[in-house]
Design a protein around this motif. Structure first.
Motif, short mmCIF file in Angstrom:
data_model
loop_
_atom_site.label_atom_id
_atom_site.label_comp_id
_atom_site.label_asym_id
_atom_site.label_seq_id
_atom_site.Cartn_x
_atom_site.Cartn_y
_atom_site.Cartn_z
N GLU A 113 56.51 77.21 12.41
CA GLU A 113 56.67 78.62 12.10
C GLU A 113 56.52 78.85 10.59
O GLU A 113 56.57 77.92 9.80
CB GLU A 113 58.04 79.10 12.56
N SER A 114 56.36 80.12 10.21
CA SER A 114 56.16 80.45 8.80
C SER A 114 57.44 80.19 8.02
O SER A 114 58.33 81.03 7.95
CB SER A 114 55.73 81.92 8.66
N SER A 115 57.50 79.04 7.42
CA SER A 115 58.65 78.60 6.63
C SER A 115 58.24 78.61 5.16
O SER A 115 57.11 78.24 4.82
CB SER A 115 59.06 77.19 7.05
N VAL A 116 59.14 79.06 4.29
CA VAL A 116 58.81 79.19 2.87
C VAL A 116 58.26 77.86 2.32
O VAL A 116 58.88 76.81 2.46
CB VAL A 116 60.04 79.62 2.06
N LEU A 117 57.06 77.93 1.73
CA LEU A 117 56.40 76.80 1.08
C LEU A 117 56.29 75.59 2.01
O LEU A 117 56.37 74.44 1.57
CB LEU A 117 57.15 76.41 -0.21
N SER A 118 56.06 75.84 3.29
CA SER A 118 56.00 74.77 4.28
C SER A 118 54.84 73.82 4.01
O SER A 118 53.78 74.21 3.54
CB SER A 118 55.84 75.36 5.68
N HIS A 119 55.08 72.55 4.31
CA HIS A 119 54.06 71.51 4.26
C HIS A 119 54.65 70.25 4.87
O HIS A 119 55.86 70.20 5.15
CB HIS A 119 53.59 71.24 2.82
#
Length: 268
Positions: free
Chosen positions: A102-108
Motif C-alpha cells: 500500500e501507499s506507505s510514506v517513502l516506501s521501498h
C-alpha cells in the motif's frame, strides 16, 4: 528513518541540509524513546545499529542508556549487525512499508532502483520480515516495530507477537498525518517497555517456516542476471531470482549480496 513521525520527504533522510538535520533529530528522539522504554522494562545493555542510508545518521554521544553504536554501511549483517544469540529482544524503529505494498510514506524494499517486489514463503514482505530472518537464525524474538499503519500490517504474517506502535497514518507515498513527536515518543517508550517485559518466555520467534524461500523481483532482466551470480541466488524468471534454504542467516546474507551486486546493473 522513513517511518519516524514527521518525516515525509527524501530531503529529511539524505544529507546535507537543514531538512536532513531535522530528520536526524526526529530519528534520535524515537530511538532514545525506545532505549528509555527498554531500560524501564529491565534492559541492562543496548546495542543500536544505524540502518538507514550510509548508516551514520545518529550522534553517538546523544544516544541514551550508554548504548553502543554500530555504524557504517559495509556490515556483513547489514541492518542486523550486532545481533547474536546473547540478545533478548530486537527492536525495529522507524521502519517503512514495502515497495509493492500500500501507499506507505517513502516506501521501498532495500533499493527501490533495483527491487520491485519480495515474497517470503509466498507472502509479500518488507524490510521487517526480511530482517527477521536474522532474528530467527539467532533465536531472538522481535519485540517492537514502529512506523506507519502499513508497516504495522505487513509485520502480521511473521511478527504477530511484536508490539506495534503506529506514529503516523500514510495518506500517499509523500504525505501522512503525523503524531506530535512527543506523543510518538511516549508511545514508543511504552511499547519498548512492554516488549522487554514480555521478552522472557512470552514473545515467540519470527513465524518463518524453514526451509524458507525468498522470491525477489528485480526491475530489469539485467539485474536478475547479475543477481544470479550471488551464491544461493537462482534465476527463476526474466526479472526474478529465488533464495532458498534452511539457514535463515545465510539466506539473508545472500539477499544483502544481491542488493550490493545489482547496483552495477543500475549504473552505479
Amino acid at each position: 528513518m522513513e517511518g519516524v513521525a514527521g518525516i515525509v520527504d527524501w530531503s529529511q533522510c539524505r544529507g546535507p541540509g537543514p531538512a536532513y538535520e531535522e530528520g536526524r533529530l526526529l530519528l534520535l528522539g524515537e530511538v532514545n524513546a525506545a532505549i528509555d522504554g527498554a531500560i524501564a522494562g529491565g534492559a541492562t545493555e543496548i546495542v543500536c545499529n544505524d540502518s538507514h542510508g550510509t548508516m551514520n545518521n545518529l550522534d553517538p554521544a546523544a544516544l541514551g542508556g550508554r548504548a553502543s553504536y554500530v555504524s557504517g554501511r559495509h556490515k556483513p549483517l547489514y541492518m542486523m549487525q550486532g545481533l547474536d544469540a546473547t540478545a533478548d529482544v530486537v527492536f525495529m524503529v522507524g521502519y517503512h512499508g514495502s515497495i509493492s505494498g500500500e501507499s506507505s510514506v517513502l516506501s521501498h524494499t532495500y533499493n527501490p532502483s533495483v527491487i520491485s517486489h519480495v515474497e517470503l514463503n509466498g507472502v509479500r514482505v518488507g524490510e521487517s520480515g526480511i530482517n527477521a530472518l536474522v532474528a530467527l537464525g539467532c533465536r531472538v524474538p522481535v519485540g517492537l516495530i514502529t512506523g506507519d499503519q502499513h508497516t504495522a500490517a505487513e509485520a502480521d504474517p511473521f511478527l504477530s507477537d511484536a508490539e506495534r506502535v503506529v506514529v503516523k497514518e500514510s495518506l500517499t507515498r509523500f504525505g501522512a498525518a503525523n503524531l506530535h513527536p512527543e506523543v510518538a515518543r511516549t508511545m514508543i517508550a511504552d511499547g519498548a517497555r512492554r516488549a522487554v517485559e514480555r521478552a522472557a518466555g512470552v514473545l515467540r520467534l519470527p513465524a518463518i517456516a524453514l526451509p524458507a524461500t525468498l522470491e525477489v523481483q528485480m526491475q530489469t532482466a539485467d539485474m536478475a542476471e547479475v543477481a544470479s551470480w550471488v551464491r544461493g541466488a537462482e534465476r527463476t524468471g526474466v526479472r526474478a531470482v529465488s533464495i532458498r534454504g534452511d539457514d535463515p542467516v545465510a539466506m539473508f546474507r545472500s539477499f544483502v549480496a544481491v542488493t550490493y551486486i545489482t547496483r552495477v546493473a543500475e549504473g552505479r
